[in-house]
Design a protein around this motif. Structure first.
Motif, short mmCIF file in Angstrom:
data_model
loop_
_atom_site.label_atom_id
_atom_site.label_comp_id
_atom_site.label_asym_id
_atom_site.label_seq_id
_atom_site.Cartn_x
_atom_site.Cartn_y
_atom_site.Cartn_z
N UNK A 30 0.92 -1.20 -0.04
CA UNK A 30 -0.16 0.03 -0.18
C UNK A 30 0.80 1.32 -0.03
N UNK A 31 1.89 1.06 0.83
CA UNK A 31 2.79 2.34 0.85
C UNK A 31 3.50 2.59 -0.61
N UNK A 32 3.92 1.65 -1.33
CA UNK A 32 4.38 1.84 -2.25
C UNK A 32 3.38 2.22 -3.69
N UNK A 36 3.51 5.83 -5.63
CA UNK A 36 3.59 6.17 -7.06
C UNK A 36 2.24 6.84 -7.44
N UNK A 37 0.99 6.75 -6.86
CA UNK A 37 -0.26 7.62 -7.18
C UNK A 37 0.17 8.98 -6.71
N UNK A 38 0.99 9.36 -5.68
CA UNK A 38 1.10 10.79 -5.12
C UNK A 38 2.09 11.20 -6.26
N UNK A 39 3.31 10.64 -6.71
CA UNK A 39 3.95 11.16 -7.67
C UNK A 39 3.18 11.45 -9.02
N UNK A 40 2.56 10.43 -9.39
CA UNK A 40 1.50 10.65 -10.53
C UNK A 40 0.64 11.84 -10.39
N UNK A 41 -0.11 11.98 -9.33
CA UNK A 41 -0.84 13.21 -9.18
C UNK A 41 -0.11 14.24 -9.28
N UNK A 42 1.00 14.40 -8.67
CA UNK A 42 1.75 15.71 -8.62
C UNK A 42 2.52 15.72 -10.03
N UNK A 43 2.73 15.11 -10.79
CA UNK A 43 2.98 15.08 -12.14
C UNK A 43 1.81 15.88 -13.13
N UNK A 44 0.65 15.34 -12.62
CA UNK A 44 -0.62 15.53 -13.49
C UNK A 44 -0.96 17.01 -13.12
N UNK A 45 -0.94 17.32 -11.77
CA UNK A 45 -1.24 18.80 -11.19
C UNK A 45 -0.21 19.71 -11.73
N UNK A 46 1.04 19.48 -11.86
CA UNK A 46 1.97 20.31 -12.58
C UNK A 46 1.71 20.63 -13.95
N UNK A 47 1.51 19.64 -14.80
CA UNK A 47 1.10 19.87 -15.86
C UNK A 47 -0.17 20.61 -16.08
N UNK A 48 -1.42 20.27 -15.41
CA UNK A 48 -2.54 21.22 -15.36
C UNK A 48 -2.10 22.66 -15.08
N UNK A 49 -1.23 22.79 -13.98
CA UNK A 49 -1.04 24.30 -13.72
C UNK A 49 -0.33 25.01 -14.76
N UNK A 50 0.59 24.25 -15.39
CA UNK A 50 1.40 25.23 -16.78
C UNK A 50 0.49 25.17 -17.54
N UNK A 51 -0.49 24.44 -18.03
CA UNK A 51 -1.47 24.74 -18.95
C UNK A 51 -2.41 25.95 -18.80
N UNK A 52 -2.73 25.90 -17.39
CA UNK A 52 -3.75 26.95 -17.28
C UNK A 52 -3.07 28.28 -17.15
N UNK A 53 -2.09 28.38 -16.54
CA UNK A 53 -1.13 29.42 -16.75
C UNK A 53 -0.89 30.23 -18.15
N UNK A 54 -0.50 29.51 -18.99
CA UNK A 54 -0.39 29.63 -20.42
C UNK A 54 -1.86 30.08 -20.88
#
Length: 194
Positions: A30-32, A36-54
């Motif tokens: 569960x920890x692993x 991985x889900x937290x890292x994936x969510x962080x990457x997804x949020x970073x991409x969404x923020x970059x798109x929205x600021x653009x």
């Protein structure tokens, strides 16, 4: 075994890692998975923020352009420019012989109208060049183009009348007329030559 864990095992390259994960408790799994889900969510949020600021920057450019065009339209349809346009428009609707007589009788007002309209054409040309440049990545707008075309035609006709009544006007207005004709002929991404 999930693909992410196999990848992790390949990266660690330790001989006992596979046995260690096979004997891991469900809490370790569960920890692993959670990591991985937290890292994936962080990457997804970073991409969404970059798109929205653009998108926000693009919206800001569109808003600034509309505001500049609206302010220019107000300047061209009120005050001194509107008075000059009215004076010249009224003149140009007369027969040619009456146009020449009026220009001779009220020359100072028509010369003032000429310079007011020359400034207006130059102002619109600069605005058009600014907002259609590659730096702003905003295409041509027809919002002011009819104003620019109408002003230039009126100015061209008035210039011809002023020259027809007194050839010395050519010398006195050379700089203003050159600026107007060059700014009208210059493509949006270029600066007019002096």
């Amino acid at each position: 075994m999930p693909d992410a864990l196999l990848l992790l095992l390949l990266l660690t390259k330790s001989p006992g890692a596979a046995d260690q994960w096979r004997s891991a408790s469900p809490a370790d799994w569960a920890t692993v998975v959670g990591t991985f889900m937290a890292v994936g969510a962080t990457v997804w949020i970073a991409i969404a923020v970059a798109r929205s600021s653009s998108d926000a920057r693009a919206q800001d450019r569109v808003h600034a352009r509309r505001l500049a065009m609206t302010e220019a339209h107000i300047r061209l349809t009120t005050g001194e420019v509107a008075s000059a346009r009215h004076l010249v428009g009224t003149l140009l609707n007369l027969p040619r012989w009456r146009q020449l007589r009026r220009v001779r009788c009220d020359r100072e007002n028509y010369i003032s109208a000429f310079y007011t309209l020359a400034w207006a054409v130059e102002s619109i040309s600069n605005l058009r060049r600014t907002w259609t440049s590659k730096a702003h990545r905003v295409g041509k707008s027809d919002f002011l183009s009819w104003n620019e075309d109408a002003l230039f035609e009126s100015l061209d006709d008035l210039y011809a009348l002023l020259v027809a009544t007194d050839v010395r006007f050519i010398e006195g207005s050379r700089s203003a007329w050159h600026t107007v004709t060059v700014s009208r002929a210059c493509p949006p991404d270029q600066t007019p030559a002096a």
